[in-house]
Design a protein around this motif. Structure first.
Motif, PDB file in Angstrom:
ATOM      1  N   MET A   1      54.734  43.287  45.231  1.00 56.39           N
ATOM      2  CA  MET A   1      53.943  42.972  46.418  1.00 56.39           C
ATOM      3  C   MET A   1      54.039  41.477  46.725  1.00 56.39           C
ATOM      4  O   MET A   1      53.835  40.643  45.845  1.00 56.39           O
ATOM      5  CB  MET A   1      52.479  43.383  46.183  1.00 56.39           C
ATOM      6  CG  MET A   1      51.597  43.231  47.399  1.00 56.39           C
ATOM      7  SD  MET A   1      49.968  44.019  47.237  1.00 56.39           S
ATOM      8  CE  MET A   1      49.429  43.487  45.608  1.00 56.39           C
ATOM      9  N   PRO A   2      54.346  41.088  47.971  1.00 59.33           N
ATOM     10  CA  PRO A   2      54.427  39.667  48.319  1.00 59.33           C
ATOM     11  C   PRO A   2      53.094  38.956  48.063  1.00 59.33           C
ATOM     12  O   PRO A   2      52.024  39.540  48.202  1.00 59.33           O
ATOM     13  CB  PRO A   2      54.761  39.686  49.817  1.00 59.33           C
ATOM     14  CG  PRO A   2      55.372  41.027  50.059  1.00 59.33           C
ATOM     15  CD  PRO A   2      54.695  41.961  49.105  1.00 59.33           C
ATOM     16  N   ALA A   3      53.173  37.674  47.717  1.00 61.35           N
ATOM     17  CA  ALA A   3      51.976  36.911  47.355  1.00 61.35           C
ATOM     18  C   ALA A   3      50.939  36.905  48.477  1.00 61.35           C
ATOM     19  O   ALA A   3      49.738  37.057  48.226  1.00 61.35           O
ATOM     20  CB  ALA A   3      52.370  35.481  46.985  1.00 61.35           C
ATOM     21  N   LYS A   4      51.384  36.725  49.724  1.00 62.27           N
ATOM     22  CA  LYS A   4      50.433  36.667  50.835  1.00 62.27           C
ATOM     23  C   LYS A   4      49.695  37.995  50.995  1.00 62.27           C
ATOM     24  O   LYS A   4      48.478  38.019  51.223  1.00 62.27           O
ATOM     25  CB  LYS A   4      51.163  36.315  52.131  1.00 62.27           C
ATOM     26  CG  LYS A   4      50.227  36.058  53.307  1.00 62.27           C
ATOM     27  CD  LYS A   4      50.979  35.776  54.598  1.00 62.27           C
ATOM     28  CE  LYS A   4      51.738  34.470  54.519  1.00 62.27           C
ATOM     29  NZ  LYS A   4      52.411  34.163  55.801  1.00 62.27           N
ATOM     30  N   LEU A   5      50.411  39.102  50.843  1.00 61.71           N
ATOM     31  CA  LEU A   5      49.776  40.417  50.920  1.00 61.71           C
ATOM     32  C   LEU A   5      48.800  40.611  49.772  1.00 61.71           C
ATOM     33  O   LEU A   5      47.709  41.172  49.952  1.00 61.71           O
ATOM     34  CB  LEU A   5      50.847  41.513  50.911  1.00 61.71           C
ATOM     35  CG  LEU A   5      50.368  42.962  51.068  1.00 61.71           C
ATOM     36  CD1 LEU A   5      49.622  43.142  52.380  1.00 61.71           C
ATOM     37  CD2 LEU A   5      51.551  43.919  50.976  1.00 61.71           C
ATOM     38  N   CYS A   6      49.172  40.115  48.596  1.00 61.57           N
ATOM     39  CA  CYS A   6      48.288  40.160  47.434  1.00 61.57           C
ATOM     40  C   CYS A   6      46.984  39.403  47.729  1.00 61.57           C
ATOM     41  O   CYS A   6      45.889  39.892  47.437  1.00 61.57           O
ATOM     42  CB  CYS A   6      49.009  39.545  46.239  1.00 61.57           C
ATOM     43  SG  CYS A   6      47.981  39.276  44.789  1.00 61.57           S
ATOM     44  N   ALA A   7      47.100  38.233  48.346  1.00 59.10           N
ATOM     45  CA  ALA A   7      45.921  37.411  48.656  1.00 59.10           C
ATOM     46  C   ALA A   7      45.012  38.110  49.657  1.00 59.10           C
ATOM     47  O   ALA A   7      43.794  38.216  49.451  1.00 59.10           O
ATOM     48  CB  ALA A   7      46.367  36.056  49.198  1.00 59.10           C
ATOM     49  N   HIS A   8      45.593  38.578  50.744  1.00 57.07           N
ATOM     50  CA  HIS A   8      44.790  39.170  51.811  1.00 57.07           C
ATOM     51  C   HIS A   8      44.123  40.467  51.369  1.00 57.07           C
ATOM     52  O   HIS A   8      42.929  40.690  51.623  1.00 57.07           O
ATOM     53  CB  HIS A   8      45.658  39.424  53.047  1.00 57.07           C
ATOM     54  CG  HIS A   8      46.149  38.180  53.701  1.00 57.07           C
ATOM     55  ND1 HIS A   8      47.183  38.152  54.612  1.00 57.07           N
ATOM     56  CD2 HIS A   8      45.757  36.876  53.567  1.00 57.07           C
ATOM     57  CE1 HIS A   8      47.388  36.918  55.027  1.00 57.07           C
ATOM     58  NE2 HIS A   8      46.544  36.125  54.401  1.00 57.07           N
ATOM     59  N   THR A   9      44.877  41.341  50.695  1.00 61.22           N
ATOM     60  CA  THR A   9      44.289  42.600  50.253  1.00 61.22           C
ATOM     61  C   THR A   9      43.271  42.372  49.150  1.00 61.22           C
ATOM     62  O   THR A   9      42.262  43.077  49.061  1.00 61.22           O
ATOM     63  CB  THR A   9      45.374  43.594  49.798  1.00 61.22           C
ATOM     64  OG1 THR A   9      46.170  43.007  48.759  1.00 61.22           O
ATOM     65  CG2 THR A   9      46.274  43.996  50.953  1.00 61.22           C
ATOM     66  N   GLY A  10      43.501  41.356  48.313  1.00 63.32           N
ATOM     67  CA  GLY A  10      42.555  41.046  47.246  1.00 63.32           C
ATOM     68  C   GLY A  10      41.220  40.569  47.783  1.00 63.32           C
ATOM     69  O   GLY A  10      40.155  40.953  47.281  1.00 63.32           O
ATOM     70  N   MET A  11      41.264  39.738  48.826  1.00 65.09           N
ATOM     71  CA  MET A  11      40.011  39.277  49.423  1.00 65.09           C
ATOM     72  C   MET A  11      39.320  40.392  50.214  1.00 65.09           C
ATOM     73  O   MET A  11      38.096  40.421  50.324  1.00 65.09           O
ATOM     74  CB  MET A  11      40.267  38.055  50.312  1.00 65.09           C
ATOM     75  CG  MET A  11      40.609  36.792  49.519  1.00 65.09           C
ATOM     76  SD  MET A  11      39.337  36.305  48.297  1.00 65.09           S
ATOM     77  CE  MET A  11      38.000  35.791  49.387  1.00 65.09           C
ATOM     78  N   ASP A  12      40.096  41.315  50.745  1.00 67.15           N
ATOM     79  CA  ASP A  12      39.513  42.514  51.348  1.00 67.15           C
ATOM     80  C   ASP A  12      38.714  43.274  50.294  1.00 67.15           C
ATOM     81  O   ASP A  12      37.577  43.696  50.531  1.00 67.15           O
ATOM     82  CB  ASP A  12      40.643  43.394  51.906  1.00 67.15           C
ATOM     83  CG  ASP A  12      40.148  44.560  52.748  1.00 67.15           C
ATOM     84  OD1 ASP A  12      38.994  44.545  53.205  1.00 67.15           O
ATOM     85  OD2 ASP A  12      40.941  45.498  52.962  1.00 67.15           O
ATOM     86  N   ALA A  13      39.297  43.428  49.106  1.00 67.04           N
ATOM     87  CA  ALA A  13      38.619  44.150  48.024  1.00 67.04           C
ATOM     88  C   ALA A  13      37.339  43.437  47.591  1.00 67.04           C
ATOM     89  O   ALA A  13      36.303  44.075  47.346  1.00 67.04           O
ATOM     90  CB  ALA A  13      39.558  44.320  46.827  1.00 67.04           C
ATOM     91  N   LEU A  14      37.394  42.100  47.487  1.00 66.62           N
ATOM     92  CA  LEU A  14      36.193  41.347  47.114  1.00 66.62           C
ATOM     93  C   LEU A  14      35.098  41.532  48.172  1.00 66.62           C
ATOM     94  O   LEU A  14      33.919  41.700  47.838  1.00 66.62           O
ATOM     95  CB  LEU A  14      36.522  39.863  46.949  1.00 66.62           C
ATOM     96  CG  LEU A  14      35.349  38.971  46.529  1.00 66.62           C
ATOM     97  CD1 LEU A  14      34.790  39.388  45.170  1.00 66.62           C
ATOM     98  CD2 LEU A  14      35.761  37.501  46.510  1.00 66.62           C
TER      99      LEU A  14
END
Length: 404
Positions: free
Chosen positions: A181-194
């Motif tokens: 998974m690309p880093a930017k997608l990891c960041a955005h989806t991770g903050m969605d989860a938070l």
């Protein structure tokens, strides 16, 4: 009376995707996105496993990011022609959300999208097919939720479809799908989860059942998301499980106005799309400041800060401020802008936003009205007026603290 609804079965861990070989049926349609699952070989794995189980398999590929009503209807037509008894969706939130909506219109062709957007109003599903979801991003948790987000581009509005009927029968949480998974997608989806976890914890529809999942997810995400962003494989495993339990929390505990605002600003402006997870990251701290005027919500935010994240503060106000700062720190580590004024193409930090301020101002009243009407607003701990929602939108654009 409360309700706590989850998939019938949830399989997790490396290689869990192969569990589809134990599904029983005759025809399966696989719904997927733009090609990452094919490039990674995961789509082929699932197709081969289904065929080995005796299924005739058809593919529906190419679901776009932020899927449209038109794509949903096209997929439903493909299902009506093929008549599957299993719908298997693999990929990020977009193909899984699209497949959920396709499922409704496959089973009930006479249903309209206008009817579908009314929360918790679906007819009974599973008259023709069951549903299996295999997630490839660590954020939306749509593999375990009663939600699907579909965009009406003609109106420039994202609609969250909400009904326990579209909770998948089988959820598969296989971290191998996230390793590239690309880093930017990891960041955005991770903050969605938070955001899912924090909003579920202060939601007026929350319960002990959802709180337990929300609090553990918050701790895991804050610890592991920065490491996952850097590509650490162990962190990717933790994040894939953590985002799923955040989904379990919000599917039954519901959300709040961070999501209402993200839904209604996402496709509203001509300059470009505000990516959902990035929007949540930018708006979360501001909404915490707004909601903390409610005494119960303030106590809950303070509990997160002190007991879960071990932040410093002597009073509830200090602890809430520490929580907001922690979110800002995460955004900085993940290269996420703090406000729309610095929102560049694809969610990159920029000196000038792709969202023109004059257009934002001209549409602010309409966007605020739509956000208040969003399905997520009703469970927010503090109900905003039209004026307050417009002021909140100003704050998230300009990155200004909320003091009202």
């Amino acid at each position: 009376m409360g309700r706590f609804t989850n998939p019938r079965d949830l399989y997790f861990g490396e290689g869990a995707r192969h569990e589809v070989k134990n599904l029983a049926g005759k025809k399966a349609i696989i719904v997927t996105g733009g090609g990452s699952m094919r490039r990674g070989g995961f789509l082929q794995d699932v197709q081969a496993d289904l065929e080995s189980a005796g299924f005739e398999v058809q593919l529906f590929e190419g679901v776009e990011s932020d899927p449209s009503v038109e794509t949903v209807m096209k997929g439903a037509e493909a299902m009506k022609a093929f008549e599957p008894d299993w719908i298997v969706a693999i990929g990020g939130g977009s193909p899984i959300d699209a497949a959920k909506a396709m499922w409704l219109f496959y089973e009930y062709p006479e249903e309209t999208f206008e009817q579908a957007v009314v929360p918790f109003s679906f007819p009974t599903l599973r008259t023709k097919a069951h549903f299996c979801a295999i997630s490839s991003t660590s954020g939306t948790a749509t593999e375990v939720t009663a939600f699907s987000v579909i965009t009406d581009y003609a109106k420039g509005i994202k609609y969250p479809l909400a009904d326990f009927n579209i909770t998948p029968d089988v959820a598969i949480v296989d971290p191998e799908l996230t390793y590239t998974m690309p880093a930017k997608l990891c960041a955005h989806t991770g903050m969605d989860a938070l955001t899912h976890a924090i909003e579920a914890y202060v939601s007026t529809a929350g319960s002990m059942y959802t709180d337990a999942n929300a609090l553990h997810a918050i701790r895991e995400i804050v610890e592991w998301l920065p490491k996952s962003y850097k590509g650490d494989q162990e962190a990717r495993q933790h994040m894939h499980d953590a985002q799923c339990i955040a989904g379990i929390a919000f599917s039954s505990g519901l959300l709040g106005i961070v999501h209402s605002m993200a839904h209604k600003t996402g496709a509203a402006f001509s300059g470009g799309h505000i990516i959902h997870g990035c929007a949540n990251a930018m708006y979360l701290g501001k909404v915490i400041q707004f909601n903390a005027k409610d005494a119960t919500a303030k106590t809950r935010y303070a509990f997160i800060a002190k007991e879960v994240l071990h932040l410093t503060g002597e009073t509830e106000d200090e602890l809430v401020a520490a929580l907001v700062q922690k979110i800002r720190d995460l955004n900085d580590v993940l290269d996420i802008p703090q406000g729309i004024k610095n929102y560049g193409e694809g969610g990159a930090k920029a000196d000038a936003s792709i969202i023109d301020y004059d257009e934002f101002e001209s549409k602010k009243s309409e966007v605020a009205t739509n956000a208040i009407a969003d399905a997520c607003t009703g469970s927010n701990p503090r109900q905003p007026s039209q004026e307050e929602m417009e002021k909140l939108l100003e704050c998230v654009y300009n990155d200004v603290d909320v003091d009202f």
